[in-house]
Design a protein around this motif. Structure first.
Motif, PDB file in Angstrom:
ATOM      1  N   GLU A 103      39.719  24.791  43.237  1.00 47.39           N
ATOM      2  CA  GLU A 103      40.155  25.407  41.977  1.00 47.39           C
ATOM      3  C   GLU A 103      40.666  26.811  42.299  1.00 47.39           C
ATOM      4  O   GLU A 103      40.259  27.411  43.298  1.00 47.39           O
ATOM      5  N   PRO A 104      41.514  27.371  41.413  1.00 50.80           N
ATOM      6  CA  PRO A 104      42.052  28.718  41.682  1.00 50.80           C
ATOM      7  C   PRO A 104      40.958  29.755  41.948  1.00 50.80           C
ATOM      8  O   PRO A 104      41.087  30.590  42.847  1.00 50.80           O
ATOM      9  N   GLU A 105      39.866  29.696  41.148  1.00 50.69           N
ATOM     10  CA  GLU A 105      38.811  30.700  41.315  1.00 50.69           C
ATOM     11  C   GLU A 105      38.074  30.541  42.652  1.00 50.69           C
ATOM     12  O   GLU A 105      37.600  31.506  43.231  1.00 50.69           O
TER      13      GLU A 105
ATOM     14  N   ALA B  60      32.211  37.921  39.776  1.00 47.74           N
ATOM     15  CA  ALA B  60      32.317  36.457  39.876  1.00 47.74           C
ATOM     16  C   ALA B  60      32.496  36.063  41.344  1.00 47.74           C
ATOM     17  O   ALA B  60      31.889  35.105  41.817  1.00 47.74           O
ATOM     18  N   GLN B  61      33.337  36.824  42.060  1.00 43.88           N
ATOM     19  CA  GLN B  61      33.556  36.513  43.479  1.00 43.88           C
ATOM     20  C   GLN B  61      32.303  36.777  44.304  1.00 43.88           C
ATOM     21  O   GLN B  61      31.958  36.007  45.196  1.00 43.88           O
TER      22      GLN B  61
ATOM     23  N   ALA C 118      35.779  39.975  37.514  1.00 49.47           N
ATOM     24  CA  ALA C 118      36.367  39.311  38.678  1.00 49.47           C
ATOM     25  C   ALA C 118      35.576  39.626  39.952  1.00 49.47           C
ATOM     26  O   ALA C 118      35.218  38.732  40.712  1.00 49.47           O
TER      27      ALA C 118
ATOM     28  N   SER D 278      47.932  29.461  45.481  1.00 51.01           N
ATOM     29  CA  SER D 278      46.866  30.006  44.637  1.00 51.01           C
ATOM     30  C   SER D 278      46.377  29.010  43.588  1.00 51.01           C
ATOM     31  O   SER D 278      45.406  29.280  42.886  1.00 51.01           O
ATOM     32  N   GLY D 279      47.067  27.871  43.475  1.00 50.08           N
ATOM     33  CA  GLY D 279      46.536  26.795  42.638  1.00 50.08           C
ATOM     34  C   GLY D 279      47.001  26.795  41.198  1.00 50.08           C
ATOM     35  O   GLY D 279      46.297  26.305  40.309  1.00 50.08           O
TER      36      GLY D 279
ATOM     37  N   PHE E  55      44.376  36.119  47.732  1.00 49.46           N
ATOM     38  CA  PHE E  55      44.781  36.949  46.601  1.00 49.46           C
ATOM     39  C   PHE E  55      46.285  36.849  46.416  1.00 49.46           C
ATOM     40  O   PHE E  55      47.046  37.011  47.361  1.00 49.46           O
ATOM     41  N   LEU E  56      46.693  36.574  45.165  1.00 49.67           N
ATOM     42  CA  LEU E  56      48.127  36.573  44.855  1.00 49.67           C
ATOM     43  C   LEU E  56      48.428  37.762  43.951  1.00 49.67           C
ATOM     44  O   LEU E  56      47.901  37.846  42.839  1.00 49.67           O
ATOM     45  N   ALA E  57      49.262  38.697  44.455  1.00 49.65           N
ATOM     46  CA  ALA E  57      49.741  39.766  43.578  1.00 49.65           C
ATOM     47  C   ALA E  57      50.940  39.208  42.842  1.00 49.65           C
ATOM     48  O   ALA E  57      51.922  38.786  43.453  1.00 49.65           O
TER      49      ALA E  57
ATOM     50  N   LEU F  49      38.920  43.694  45.257  1.00 44.70           N
ATOM     51  CA  LEU F  49      38.453  42.347  45.624  1.00 44.70           C
ATOM     52  C   LEU F  49      38.384  42.160  47.138  1.00 44.70           C
ATOM     53  O   LEU F  49      37.723  41.245  47.616  1.00 44.70           O
TER      54      LEU F  49
ATOM     55  N   ALA G 218      40.220  32.099  45.284  1.00 49.84           N
ATOM     56  CA  ALA G 218      40.074  33.559  45.237  1.00 49.84           C
ATOM     57  C   ALA G 218      38.775  33.975  45.937  1.00 49.84           C
ATOM     58  O   ALA G 218      38.765  34.913  46.732  1.00 49.84           O
ATOM     59  N   ALA G 219      37.701  33.248  45.636  1.00 48.71           N
ATOM     60  CA  ALA G 219      36.410  33.588  46.244  1.00 48.71           C
ATOM     61  C   ALA G 219      36.438  33.352  47.755  1.00 48.71           C
ATOM     62  O   ALA G 219      35.732  34.020  48.506  1.00 48.71           O
TER      63      ALA G 219
END
Lengths: 434, 251
Positions: free
Chosen positions: B74-76, B108-109, B105, B51-52, B84-86, B165, B79-80
């Motif tokens: 980058e982490p974001e 942004a995605q 969130a 997840s970075g 996904f990291l729970a 998400l 995610a996009a």
């Protein structure tokens, strides 16, 4: 090496002499002239602050003291609506420190008497005579505040507010600027009679160099709310003093939002003189670059069962400097005092600085007092959590900065006032990061 | 979907500490993989590296999501891209409202993927529907992110974010830790509801019991930074009965 006391005093008096020489006291009636002459004499004896003063250790007073106000470019804030306008307050507008009757509302309002300092000679303003310069003079001990004395002597205008009941509307003092180089002095007196309640708002840059005093007398069972937003002009300088004397079960809550400004010193002196009084003072500050922001607070608990709260938060970057000097003095009779003080800075880069001097001085034995001061960067774990959900770094940082300021903004009791200010901070931060 | 090859990682601060020693893993769309292993085997680090999170240096190997290099993003961006990291320890963020956080969130995605952002009203409807399934009440949505949440509430909040998400690849890092039986059932039901042909799960856990609720297709045992054995669900039972000792010795 200790700087000899006599030499320091001579230096301060010299600074005062140089500053006072070209100035004449404003014209006015008998009692106000007496108060101004008295102030001028007190200032000559005390002198003006110099860097060697212990109380000015973290903030250089030179630009606030020097004869000429340093020029400060005007700032275009037409990108936002007027602060507090949504609350439909009674507006009292000053342009470069001069009352503007055209832009102001009619000063008549249910529950409140409002007059201008320039009308102070009027016989029916005798209540103001007993307060003007009096609370300021009380506030000169145990720590000297000569810039406030200067204001008492030379402020030609200000507003005198006496609340006798529940004020029908909030009162908004608006300080507009047209002149890039002017000194602006305003001296307000607010008297809230027993059981009365009023909200006083202030906003606007006022002047290139603004020296302001507000003397506040909150009588038994009375409530005063005070919220101010100190302009966005980057180069303006401000020295503001708030003196508040509080009666039994009285409530005084003051919040200040500051954005930008080359130099801001906000002093507050509060006396809890009656049993069960509540005083809250808070501030949220965002600044960067050539930005120096100083909150200096002195709260005296002189009566039992009172509560005081200081909450100050500063977001600083690109060389900005934040200062907090906060003192709680608990006198021997002030048993069951509840005192709280927190000052925190969020430093967005390594060039920003926060200097804090929290002080407690307690002579009563049954009190609850706590204080804390921190400075730190954005929490990397929180930042990662937000980014891991897809929020870009800049936006995630903005969320965390707003979150940091939230504790101070939560001190604003009226949700409508808080709602007016909160989105502005976001706009300001976005504009500055762009 | 998720393809990890010979992944090596060490601590950025102390390059002597090597945590991943060549992880190989291939998770296909629609599959649920479990990674089990003793403390310190590198399970959580694998989640963080994917997840970075800062602090780890990848020295060798690759990790791709649908053929896209994850490690370069980058982490974001990860995610996009659908990762996904729970979190094992969901982070408390005072001052940021849970709703604000989740809407920011989601939008942004959507923005990153070139989709239109959801209006406040549409988002509210979406959250209410998803929150109800997870028995998350309106009060929890109003509070600051994870602040004052119980352990179970925090984990449910993670699953709620996942449901909103709609990621492709879900990594669940010890989602069972700190959960009582009822909460585990609720969380597992939430995860199972999201099982889908187009979505894959990597469930990191110490214990077999979570896998009674979230049934894996493949179970991997990780030790000292490597996957040392893989098998079907029966492998998890073996761990439960015998502990890790015998399995590790047998390798």
């Amino acid at each position: 090496m200790v700087f000899p006391r006599q030499k320091l005093l001579a230096q301060k008096r010299e600074a005062a002499e140089a500053r006072l020489a070209p100035l004449a006291l404003p014209a006015g009636g008998k009692w106000i002239t007496t108060a101004r002459e008295d102030a001028k004499a007190r200032l000559s004896a005390m002198g003006l602050p110099v860097r060697r003063d212990e109380y000015w250790k973290y903030t250089d007073p030179a630009s606030l003291v020097q004869a000429e106000a340093p020029a400060a470019a005007l700032f275009d804030d037409s990108d936002e609506s007027e602060v507090f306008d949504t609350l439909d307050p009674l507006k009292i507008v000053f342009v470069d420190g001069v009352f503007d009757p055209e832009a102001s509302d009619d000063l008549a309002m249910e529950g409140v008497e409002i007059a201008l300092l320039s009308e102070a000679a009027k016989a029916d303003l005798h209540w103001a005579r007993d307060l003007y310069g009096a609370l300021e003079a009380d506030g000169q001990s145990p720590v000297e505040r000569p810039l406030a004395i200067f204001n008492t002597a030379f402020a030609a205008e200000g507003v005198l507010i006496r609340a006798t009941g529940q004020a029908a509307r909030k009162i908004s003092l608006i300080y507009r600027r047209r002149d890039a180089g002017a000194d602006v002095l305003l001296h307000h007196v607010v008297k809230v009679e027993a059981g009365a309640e009023v909200t006083v708002l202030e906003h606007g840059p006022a002047g290139a160099r603004f020296n302001q005093v507000m003397e506040v007398d909150v009588a038994d069972g009375a409530t005063l709310h005070h919220v101010r937003a100190q302009g966005r002009d980057h180069e303006r300088r401000t020295a503001a003093h708030l003196f508040a004397r509080m009666g039994e079960r009285s409530v005084f809550k003051s919040f200040t939002l500051t954005a930008n400004g080359a130099m801001v010193r906000n002093e507050a002196v509060i006396w809890l003189n009656g049993k069960g009084g509540v005083a809250h003072i808070a501030g949220a500050t965002v600044g960067e670059g050539a930005f120096h922001h100083d909150d200096t607070v002195f709260i005296t608990h002189a009566a039992p069962d009172c509560e005081s709260r200081q909450v100050f938060k500063k977001v600083l970057r690109h060389g900005a400097v934040g200062v907090f000097q906060g003192k709680i003095l608990v006198k021997q009779p002030a048993q069951l005092t509840d005192g709280y003080q927190i000052s925190q800075a969020l430093l967005l880069d390594e060039n920003a600085q926060f200097l804090a001097k929290p002080e407690l001085e307690i002579y009563a034995d049954d009190v609850k007092c706590s204080h804390g001061s921190t400075s730190g960067e954005i929490d990397p774990v929180s930042l990662f959590y937000l980014r891991a959900r897809g929020i870009p770094e800049d936006q995630a940082k903005l969320l965390l900065v707003l979150a940091f300021l939230a504790e101070a903004l939560d001190e604003i009791e009226d949700p409508d006032l808080a709602d007016d200010l909160r989105p502005r901070i976001e706009t300001w931060l976005r504009r500055r990061s762009g | 979907m998720l393809n990890i090859k010979n992944l090596h990682a060490e601590l950025e601060e102390d390059t002597e500490v090597k945590i991943l020693h060549g992880v190989d893993l291939d998770v296909k769309a629609g599959e649920v993989h479990a990674i089990m292993g003793p403390n310190g085997s590198g399970k959580s680090t694998l989640g963080y590296v994917l997840s970075g999170r800062d602090g780890y240096e990848v020295t060798e190997g690759s990790a791709t999501l649908d053929g896209v290099d994850l490690l370069d993003m980058e982490p974001e961006e990860r995610a996009a891209a659908g990762l996904f990291l729970a979190f094992q320890y969901p982070v408390e963020i005072p001052g940021v409202g849970n709703m604000t956080f989740m809407r920011t969130a989601v939008n942004a995605q959507r923005k990153a993927r070139g989709q239109e952002e959801l209006s406040a009203g549409d988002f509210l409807k979406l959250v209410r529907a998803r929150a109800k399934d997870l028995k998350i009440d309106a009060e929890m949505l109003k509070r600051p992110v994870n602040v004052g949440f119980s352990g179970g509430e925090k984990k449910r909040n993670e699953i709620l974010q996942m449901a909103l998400l709609e990621p492709k690849m879900c990594v669940l890092d010890e989602t069972d830790s700190g959960l009582d039986v009822d909460a585990m059932k609720l969380v597992s039901d939430g995860v199972n509801a999201l099982r889908d042909e187009g979505r894959a799960f990597l469930v990191i856990t110490h214990y077999q019991r979570l896998l009674n609720h979230i049934k894996p297709d493949v179970v991997h045992i990780m030790s000292q930074g490597r996957i040392i054995r893989s098998g079907g669900p029966e492998l998890a039972m073996e761990v439960e009965e015998q502990g890790y000792g015998d399995i590790l010795e047998a390798v």
